[in-house]
Scaffold this active site. Structure first.
Site, PDB file in Angstrom:
ATOM      1  N   ARG A 133      -2.414  -3.160   1.537  1.00 30.36           N
ATOM      2  CA  ARG A 133      -1.950  -2.281   2.610  1.00 30.36           C
ATOM      3  C   ARG A 133      -1.054  -3.095   3.540  1.00 30.36           C
ATOM      4  O   ARG A 133      -1.359  -4.247   3.858  1.00 30.36           O
ATOM      5  CB  ARG A 133      -3.125  -1.698   3.427  1.00 30.36           C
ATOM      6  N   ASP A 145       4.372  -4.975  -2.055  1.00 29.31           N
ATOM      7  CA  ASP A 145       4.458  -3.598  -2.556  1.00 29.31           C
ATOM      8  C   ASP A 145       4.162  -2.622  -1.422  1.00 29.31           C
ATOM      9  O   ASP A 145       4.282  -1.415  -1.594  1.00 29.31           O
ATOM     10  CB  ASP A 145       3.460  -3.387  -3.700  1.00 29.31           C
ATOM     11  N   GLU A 199       5.652   1.309   6.526  1.00 25.41           N
ATOM     12  CA  GLU A 199       6.256   1.992   5.364  1.00 25.41           C
ATOM     13  C   GLU A 199       6.288   3.508   5.502  1.00 25.41           C
ATOM     14  O   GLU A 199       7.098   4.183   4.876  1.00 25.41           O
ATOM     15  CB  GLU A 199       5.507   1.623   4.078  1.00 25.41           C
ATOM     16  N   HIS A 228       5.652   0.638  -2.771  1.00 31.48           N
ATOM     17  CA  HIS A 228       4.283   1.128  -2.988  1.00 31.48           C
ATOM     18  C   HIS A 228       4.159   1.791  -4.373  1.00 31.48           C
ATOM     19  O   HIS A 228       3.728   2.938  -4.499  1.00 31.48           O
ATOM     20  CB  HIS A 228       3.874   2.103  -1.884  1.00 31.48           C
TER      21      HIS A 228
HETATM   22  P1  NAD Z   1     -12.603  -2.479  -3.617  1.00 37.68           P
HETATM   23  O1  NAD Z   1     -13.285  -1.686  -2.561  1.00 37.68           O
HETATM   24  O2  NAD Z   1     -13.104  -2.435  -5.019  1.00 37.68           O
HETATM   25  O3  NAD Z   1     -12.582  -4.016  -3.170  1.00 37.68           O
HETATM   26  C1  NAD Z   1     -12.262  -4.458  -1.881  1.00 37.68           C
HETATM   27  C2  NAD Z   1     -12.941  -5.804  -1.685  1.00 37.68           C
HETATM   28  O4  NAD Z   1     -12.499  -6.354  -0.440  1.00 37.68           O
HETATM   29  C3  NAD Z   1     -14.477  -5.681  -1.606  1.00 37.68           C
HETATM   30  O5  NAD Z   1     -15.085  -6.585  -2.511  1.00 37.68           O
HETATM   31  C4  NAD Z   1     -14.785  -6.065  -0.146  1.00 37.68           C
HETATM   32  O6  NAD Z   1     -16.043  -6.708  -0.004  1.00 37.68           O
HETATM   33  C5  NAD Z   1     -13.627  -6.999   0.154  1.00 37.68           C
HETATM   34  N1  NAD Z   1     -13.382  -7.226   1.578  1.00 37.68           N
HETATM   35  C6  NAD Z   1     -13.542  -6.391   2.613  1.00 37.68           C
HETATM   36  N2  NAD Z   1     -13.221  -7.021   3.769  1.00 37.68           N
HETATM   37  C7  NAD Z   1     -12.851  -8.272   3.416  1.00 37.68           C
HETATM   38  C8  NAD Z   1     -12.401  -9.411   4.161  1.00 37.68           C
HETATM   39  N3  NAD Z   1     -12.291  -9.359   5.498  1.00 37.68           N
HETATM   40  N4  NAD Z   1     -12.107 -10.562   3.485  1.00 37.68           N
HETATM   41  C9  NAD Z   1     -12.214 -10.625   2.144  1.00 37.68           C
HETATM   42  N5  NAD Z   1     -12.653  -9.562   1.378  1.00 37.68           N
HETATM   43  C10 NAD Z   1     -12.951  -8.416   2.024  1.00 37.68           C
HETATM   44  O7  NAD Z   1     -11.072  -2.052  -3.546  1.00 37.68           O
HETATM   45  P2  NAD Z   1      -9.977  -2.156  -4.705  1.00 37.68           P
HETATM   46  O8  NAD Z   1     -10.060  -0.988  -5.608  1.00 37.68           O
HETATM   47  O9  NAD Z   1     -10.004  -3.529  -5.279  1.00 37.68           O
HETATM   48  O10 NAD Z   1      -8.642  -1.966  -3.841  1.00 37.68           O
HETATM   49  C11 NAD Z   1      -8.257  -2.894  -2.839  1.00 37.68           C
HETATM   50  C12 NAD Z   1      -7.161  -2.285  -1.993  1.00 37.68           C
HETATM   51  O11 NAD Z   1      -5.979  -2.130  -2.776  1.00 37.68           O
HETATM   52  C13 NAD Z   1      -7.454  -0.824  -1.529  1.00 37.68           C
HETATM   53  O12 NAD Z   1      -8.243  -0.816  -0.364  1.00 37.68           O
HETATM   54  C14 NAD Z   1      -6.079  -0.282  -1.273  1.00 37.68           C
HETATM   55  O13 NAD Z   1      -5.742  -0.517   0.081  1.00 37.68           O
HETATM   56  C15 NAD Z   1      -5.171  -1.138  -2.159  1.00 37.68           C
HETATM   57  N6  NAD Z   1      -4.509  -0.354  -3.218  1.00 37.68           N
HETATM   58  C16 NAD Z   1      -3.154  -0.381  -3.307  1.00 37.68           C
HETATM   59  C17 NAD Z   1      -2.492   0.335  -4.301  1.00 37.68           C
HETATM   60  C18 NAD Z   1      -0.987   0.305  -4.469  1.00 37.68           C
HETATM   61  O14 NAD Z   1      -0.420   1.159  -5.171  1.00 37.68           O
HETATM   62  N7  NAD Z   1      -0.275  -0.643  -3.876  1.00 37.68           N
HETATM   63  C19 NAD Z   1      -3.245   1.112  -5.195  1.00 37.68           C
HETATM   64  C20 NAD Z   1      -4.642   1.106  -5.096  1.00 37.68           C
HETATM   65  C21 NAD Z   1      -5.272   0.367  -4.110  1.00 37.68           C
END
Ligand code: NAD
Length: 333
Positions: A235, A259, A264, A296
């Site tokens: 994000r 990305d 954005e 994105h």
């Molecule tokens: P997820 O919930 O499976 O994993 C997130 C991880 O981050 C968890 O293990 C959590 O414990 C950890 N976390 C939380 N706070 C933290 C911190 N302060 N320091 C370190 N780790 C921390 O989520 P995911 O499916 O892996 O997705 C991650 C992110 O990717 C989503 O939240 C979304 O914002 C982003 N995303 C982007 C796109 C894109 O098209 N660019 C698509 C899907 C998801």
């Protein structure tokens, strides 16, 4: 049942239109986004279907609740753009697609790094103009470097495993570590500061939360190795853009692949090629030869779009049939 569908793109119509069960729903496709100003357009709907840049704050939810909307269905995993607490108070359920294809996003993060490091985008443009010079295209071997993965959820773990395949040392940081997984893949958990100090490449995979807002700022970027690369497919607001630009100008950061971008909303996903870009920080970022930006698109694979449509349609049909939503898709409930 009528569903008001916001921020619609051609690929949404295509993939939702071929998902089993889609014909049991009456779709109202809108190309504009949902927010407090546009919420009146959901007057006929029982559910709204939104994406990452719709803004479903309390004001928007109050209008939806008055119109008897019962569900906000996100076509994505992150839900930072929905006031989940307000939704709960107003009796509106919120569902999402928690894992449509973590591979799509992790693979895009790696694609960005490889492109930026080996300057594939610049080489491609040169060769098309019959310029076969190699000047300025020197990259580095990934093998032997240290990659820091911030957040080892679904996407971060896959990214870490891919990076291990290049023969890198992988450090990881997460408040909820997965020690068995780390042991199996030879990944070392460490504190965030240690990760920043030791990594040649830092890749962000955490959700946007109050405590991850501007996770990369003047202080944390200063902790990074001189010449470090940063990848953000998570994000935009995880990074303080002003601090990032400062570190690029001073040469402290070696490269940045994004990305997602802090501001954005209103820019990404649209064609602005015929107008003047009003965002000065994005304009500045685009001037650096060592910055690579995509709009994105990390999620944009056939597999991910198919899964987003499948899970969303199932949840909409569950609402219609008074059945429970799919496991793990409901947020704040
Ligand atoms: P997820 O919930 O499976 O994993 C997130 C991880 O981050 C968890 O293990 C959590 O414990 C950890 N976390 C939380 N706070 C933290 C911190 N302060 N320091 C370190 N780790 C921390 O989520 P995911 O499916 O892996 O997705 C991650 C992110 O990717 C989503 O939240 C979304 O914002 C982003 N995303 C982007 C796109 C894109 O098209 N660019 C698509 C899907 C998801």
């Amino acid at each position: 049942m009528t569903i008001a569908f916001y921020d619609t793109k051609a690929y949404d119509r295509e993939f939702f239109g071929r998902t089993p069960g889609h014909d049991q729903v009456e779709w109202q496709f809108h190309e504009f986004r949902l927010n407090a100003t546009t919420a009146g357009t959901a007057a006929e709907a029982r559910a709204v279907c939104i994406f990452v840049n719709d803004r479903v704050d309390r004001a928007c939810l109050e209008i939806l609740a008055r119109q008897k909307v019962k569900l906000v269905a996100l076509r994505c995993a992150g839900f930072n753009n929905v006031d989940v607490k307000a939704a709960g108070e107003l009796g509106i359920a919120v569902v999402r697609v928690p894992a449509y294809s973590p591979h799509a996003v992790a693979e895009h993060a790696v694609a960005l790094l490889l492109t930026l490091n080996r300057k594939i985008h610049r080489a491609h443009n040169r060769v098309r103009e019959h310029n076969f010079s190699l000047s300025g295209l020197v990259g580095f071997d990934l093998h032997g470097k240290t990659v820091g993965i911030v957040g080892t959820g679904k996407i971060g773990r896959i990214a870490a495993q891919i990076f291990r395949g290049f023969g890198t040392r992988v450090l990881a940081s997460d408040p909820f570590p997965a020690p068995d997984w780390a042991k199996k893949h030879g990944i070392e958990y460490t504190g965030l500061s240690e990760l920043f100090r030791a990594s040649d490449i830092v890749s962000l995979h955490v959700p946007l939360l109050p405590d991850t807002h501007h996770l990369l700022n003047d202080r944390s970027i200063a902790e990074m190795k001189p010449g470090a690369y940063v990848i953000n497919t998570s994000r935009g607001k995880l990074i303080d853009t002003t601090a990032l630009i400062g570190a690029l100008k001073s040469g402290h950061l070696g490269g940045v692949a994004l990305d997602v971008y802090e501001e954005e909303e209103g820019i990404f996903f649209e064609d602005h090629s015929g107008s003047v870009l009003q965002d000065d920080e994005l304009s500045r970022l685009l001037t650096f030869p060592n910055v690579l930006i995509t709009s994105h698109q990390a999620f944009l694979t056939r597999e991910a779009l198919g899964e987003i449509a499948r899970v969303t349609v199932q949840n909409l049909l569950a609402l219609d049939g008074g059945k429970p939503f799919l496991d793990g898709t409901i947020v704040g409930g």
